[in-house]
Motif scaffolding. Structure first.
Motif, mmCIF file in Angstrom:
data_model
loop_
_atom_site.group_PDB
_atom_site.id
_atom_site.type_symbol
_atom_site.label_atom_id
_atom_site.label_comp_id
_atom_site.label_asym_id
_atom_site.label_seq_id
_atom_site.Cartn_x
_atom_site.Cartn_y
_atom_site.Cartn_z
ATOM 1 N N ASN A 69 0.660 -1.196 -0.182
ATOM 2 C CA ASN A 69 -0.103 -0.001 0.044
ATOM 3 C C ASN A 69 0.797 1.244 0.121
ATOM 4 O O ASN A 69 2.189 1.157 -0.045
ATOM 5 N N GLY A 70 0.174 2.293 0.019
ATOM 6 C CA GLY A 70 1.014 3.501 -0.072
ATOM 7 C C GLY A 70 1.943 3.694 -1.119
ATOM 8 O O GLY A 70 1.555 3.464 -2.231
ATOM 9 N N MET A 71 3.094 4.521 -0.885
ATOM 10 C CA MET A 71 4.233 4.578 -1.991
ATOM 11 C C MET A 71 4.540 3.353 -2.783
ATOM 12 O O MET A 71 4.602 3.541 -4.110
ATOM 13 N N ALA B 156 2.004 0.617 -9.418
ATOM 14 C CA ALA B 156 0.892 0.903 -10.531
ATOM 15 C C ALA B 156 1.611 1.711 -11.723
ATOM 16 O O ALA B 156 1.461 1.652 -12.870
ATOM 17 N N ALA B 157 2.771 2.579 -11.236
ATOM 18 C CA ALA B 157 3.354 3.387 -12.355
ATOM 19 C C ALA B 157 4.149 2.570 -13.111
ATOM 20 O O ALA B 157 4.319 2.672 -14.385
ATOM 21 N N GLN B 158 4.618 1.401 -12.372
ATOM 22 C CA GLN B 158 5.319 0.126 -13.159
ATOM 23 C C GLN B 158 4.696 -0.480 -14.529
ATOM 24 O O GLN B 158 5.064 -0.403 -15.506
ATOM 25 N N CYS C 31 5.171 11.417 -9.910
ATOM 26 C CA CYS C 31 3.909 12.224 -9.471
ATOM 27 C C CYS C 31 3.027 10.903 -8.704
ATOM 28 O O CYS C 31 2.478 11.251 -7.783
ATOM 29 N N TYR C 32 3.089 9.701 -9.523
ATOM 30 C CA TYR C 32 2.326 8.663 -8.750
ATOM 31 C C TYR C 32 2.889 8.325 -7.537
ATOM 32 O O TYR C 32 1.997 8.211 -6.581
ATOM 33 N N ALA C 33 4.284 8.138 -7.425
ATOM 34 C CA ALA C 33 4.771 8.037 -6.023
ATOM 35 C C ALA C 33 4.486 8.794 -4.951
ATOM 36 O O ALA C 33 4.240 8.482 -3.903
ATOM 37 N N LEU C 34 4.515 10.151 -5.459
ATOM 38 C CA LEU C 34 4.148 11.127 -4.210
ATOM 39 C C LEU C 34 2.555 11.541 -4.108
ATOM 40 O O LEU C 34 2.237 12.403 -3.549
#
Length: 139
Positions: free
Chosen positions: A54-56, A62-64, A108-111
């Protein structure tokens, strides 16, 4: 587009951009695993591990996944543009801009900057569309 003129017409720049784009999802997956506390035991089923994060860590995963999904479109756009003789400095500039945008997208996804992430994603897709349009104009 004077910034495009600054790019060399060397075809290897586009090839390196394609390589960088191919490496990106692997990097985001690695960062997702690190952020999620991946251990050697988790390598028995890494997809299950990432699905439970969950989280970052979940956002990097998801970005991957999204980066892998967009990769064929980008690779096709660059190759079609080169095949149709779009000026190589244009292809190079747009290819590296795409790589930079995808890096910003993952950040942006990570943050958790959801709206900015969507804008950056759209800009990246517009790069691919532009390369296809440039190619179509030359056919």
């Amino acid at each position: 587009m004077s910034w495009v003129a600054a790019f060399s017409p060397d075809i290897s720049l586009a090839v390196y951009a394609m390589l960088a784009a191919c490496i990106q999802p692997l990097l985001w997956a690695l960062l997702a695993k690190v952020a999620g506390g991946f251990r050697w035991q988790d390598n028995e089923n890494p997809r299950e591990f990432l699905a439970k994060t969950n989280g970052m860590a979940a956002r990097l995963n998801a970005a991957q996944a999204n980066t892998f999904e967009g990769l064929p479109i980008f690779l096709a756009a660059v190759m079609v543009a080169m095949y149709c003789f779009v000026p190589q400095n244009v292809v190079n500039a747009f290819a590296w801009l795409y790589v930079l945008l995808r890096t910003a997208y993952a950040a942006c996804y990570a943050l958790n900057f959801a709206t900015l992430r969507s804008v950056v994603w759209l800009l990246g897709m517009m790069i691919c569309v532009a390369l296809f349009v440039f190619a179509a104009m030359l056919v």
